[in-house]
Scaffold this active site. Structure first.
Site, PDB file in Angstrom:
ATOM      1  N   ASP A  11      39.763  47.688  34.982  1.00  0.00           N
ATOM      2  CA  ASP A  11      40.180  46.328  34.609  1.00  0.00           C
ATOM      3  C   ASP A  11      39.148  45.755  33.643  1.00  0.00           C
ATOM      4  O   ASP A  11      38.008  46.237  33.579  1.00  0.00           O
ATOM      5  CB  ASP A  11      40.282  45.433  35.855  1.00  0.00           C
ATOM      6  CG  ASP A  11      40.780  44.040  35.487  1.00  0.00           C
ATOM      7  OD1 ASP A  11      41.866  43.933  34.891  1.00  0.00           O
ATOM      8  OD2 ASP A  11      40.066  43.055  35.762  1.00  0.00           O
ATOM      9  N   SER A  12      39.561  44.724  32.924  1.00  0.00           N
ATOM     10  CA  SER A  12      38.627  44.048  32.024  1.00  0.00           C
ATOM     11  C   SER A  12      37.466  43.415  32.812  1.00  0.00           C
ATOM     12  O   SER A  12      36.411  43.171  32.232  1.00  0.00           O
ATOM     13  CB  SER A  12      39.371  42.973  31.229  1.00  0.00           C
ATOM     14  OG  SER A  12      40.019  42.083  32.129  1.00  0.00           O
ATOM     15  N   CYS A  74      44.653  46.288  34.652  1.00  0.00           N
ATOM     16  CA  CYS A  74      44.678  45.099  33.787  1.00  0.00           C
ATOM     17  C   CYS A  74      46.018  45.032  33.038  1.00  0.00           C
ATOM     18  O   CYS A  74      46.389  45.993  32.352  1.00  0.00           O
ATOM     19  CB  CYS A  74      43.524  45.220  32.805  1.00  0.00           C
ATOM     20  SG  CYS A  74      43.437  43.924  31.583  1.00  0.00           S
ATOM     21  N   GLU A 159      38.131  32.168  37.615  1.00  0.00           N
ATOM     22  CA  GLU A 159      36.759  32.694  37.579  1.00  0.00           C
ATOM     23  C   GLU A 159      35.726  31.592  37.806  1.00  0.00           C
ATOM     24  O   GLU A 159      34.575  31.876  38.118  1.00  0.00           O
ATOM     25  CB  GLU A 159      36.510  33.444  36.270  1.00  0.00           C
ATOM     26  CG  GLU A 159      37.377  34.681  36.182  1.00  0.00           C
ATOM     27  CD  GLU A 159      36.860  35.748  35.248  1.00  0.00           C
ATOM     28  OE1 GLU A 159      35.859  35.510  34.545  1.00  0.00           O
ATOM     29  OE2 GLU A 159      37.471  36.829  35.221  1.00  0.00           O
ATOM     30  N   CYS A 193      49.446  38.999  35.606  1.00  0.00           N
ATOM     31  CA  CYS A 193      48.007  39.000  35.308  1.00  0.00           C
ATOM     32  C   CYS A 193      47.276  39.168  36.627  1.00  0.00           C
ATOM     33  O   CYS A 193      47.670  38.585  37.648  1.00  0.00           O
ATOM     34  CB  CYS A 193      47.603  37.678  34.643  1.00  0.00           C
ATOM     35  SG  CYS A 193      45.808  37.507  34.453  1.00  0.00           S
ATOM     36  N   HIS A 195      44.672  37.989  37.817  1.00  0.00           N
ATOM     37  CA  HIS A 195      44.048  36.812  38.430  1.00  0.00           C
ATOM     38  C   HIS A 195      45.053  35.885  39.128  1.00  0.00           C
ATOM     39  O   HIS A 195      44.673  35.079  39.966  1.00  0.00           O
ATOM     40  CB  HIS A 195      43.321  35.991  37.371  1.00  0.00           C
ATOM     41  CG  HIS A 195      42.050  36.600  36.887  1.00  0.00           C
ATOM     42  ND1 HIS A 195      41.981  37.880  36.393  1.00  0.00           N
ATOM     43  CD2 HIS A 195      40.799  36.091  36.812  1.00  0.00           C
ATOM     44  CE1 HIS A 195      40.732  38.133  36.035  1.00  0.00           C
ATOM     45  NE2 HIS A 195      39.995  37.063  36.270  1.00  0.00           N
TER      46      HIS A 195
END
Ligand code: DGL
Length: 275
Positions: A11-12, A74, A159, A193, A195
């Site tokens: 993942d990023s 991702c 985040e 996504c 997140h």
């Protein structure tokens, strides 16, 4: 098999941990090696060229660590790099190894999750711009109408620990309203996504009608199980001693500070550098 041939999960940054968590729940016996490219995250607003170059570098590094199978957890990497890696890079660099993404498993299922045949996709600007969800859904369910909405503020909100706070309300409501107004018949929304599962509760509070929220982790896990059943030659090369190793391209303490939010428990992480 004694040697270490983990399933690579890339993942990023942190987000892929939400996918790994679900894969592990279903397939705990395998070894997993997670790599978060936190030093170069976020990928969401980057060009096709950069996302491809970074993802390919990560894939080569994971192959070097012994992975025969890699999941691009991702969405942005799956949307902007996966096809080129599968079609152009793999035949050249590792024809017997495999790289899979997180978009296809969801698009293969989406027609069974909507009654109205109208689906919404929420993702980063990069995922939406690539139209990968639209293109893939068209292949499996050509009758389904897809409406997309990019939510560029949502990754930074998560985040920065705002997912459950009031501060996120404006940005979450704004995109939910925009999506639902664009197509009032939508009855399934895909969190496209890594997140967004952390915003699921808040998203639910802004839905005015009965809409299914589709989180991809469990679907990706199930799809991997089916993939192993069909591709025993790949499955047989993945080692199975339940080991977990985590790497970040950033400082380990930065990764470890936030990882538990995504993974549900504390992590000890190692550092790597792209040369
Ligand atoms: N992991 C990315 C995704 O699922 C979100 C974070 C980023 O933009 O790098 O699209």
């Amino acid at each position: 098999m004694d040697s270490f041939h983990p399933i690579g999960v890339f993942d990023s940054g942190f987000g892929g941990l939400t996918v790994l968590r679900e894969i592990e729940r279903l397939l705990p016996m395998y070894d997993f090696l997670y790599l978060g490219d936190n030093a170069r995250a976020p990928y969401g607003n980057r060009s096709f060229e950069s996302v491809h170059a970074y993802t390919l570098e990560a894939v080569q590094w994971l192959f070097g660590q012994g992975c025969h199978l890699i999941i691009l957890a991702c969405n942005t990497a799956s949307a902007k790099a996966l096809r080129t890696i599968q079609q152009d890079d793999l035949p050249r660099i590792a024809p017997d190894r495999r790289v899979l993404g997180v978009i296809r498993p969801v698009t293969e299922r989406i027609g069974t999750l909507t009654a109205s045949g109208h689906v919404g996709i929420l993702g980063t600007a990069g995922t939406v711009e690539s139209r990968s969800y639209v293109i893939e859904i068209e292949k499996y369910f050509p009758e389904v109408i897809v409406t997309q909405e990019a939510c560029p503020m949502w990754v930074p909100l998560v985040e920065n620990g705002e997912a459950d706070r009031e501060g996120a309300d404006y940005f979450v409501k704004q995109h939910i309203d925009r999506l639902c107004n664009a197509d009032p018949l939508i009855d399934a929304i895909v969190l496209g996504c890594t997140h967004y599962p952390l915003l699921e509760r808040k998203i639910g509070t802004f839905l005015h009608r009965c809409i299914t929220i589709v989180s991809q982790g469990a679907i990706v896990a199930e799809s991997l199980g089916h993939y192993f059943a069909r591709h025993t030659e790949i499955e047989g090369r993945c080692s199975r001693r339940g080991r977990r190793i985590f790497y970040t391209s950033e400082k380990a303490h930065i990764f470890e500070r936030l990882a538990a939010v995504f993974y549900g428990r504390e992590i000890k992480c190692r550092e790597m550098r792209f040369s």
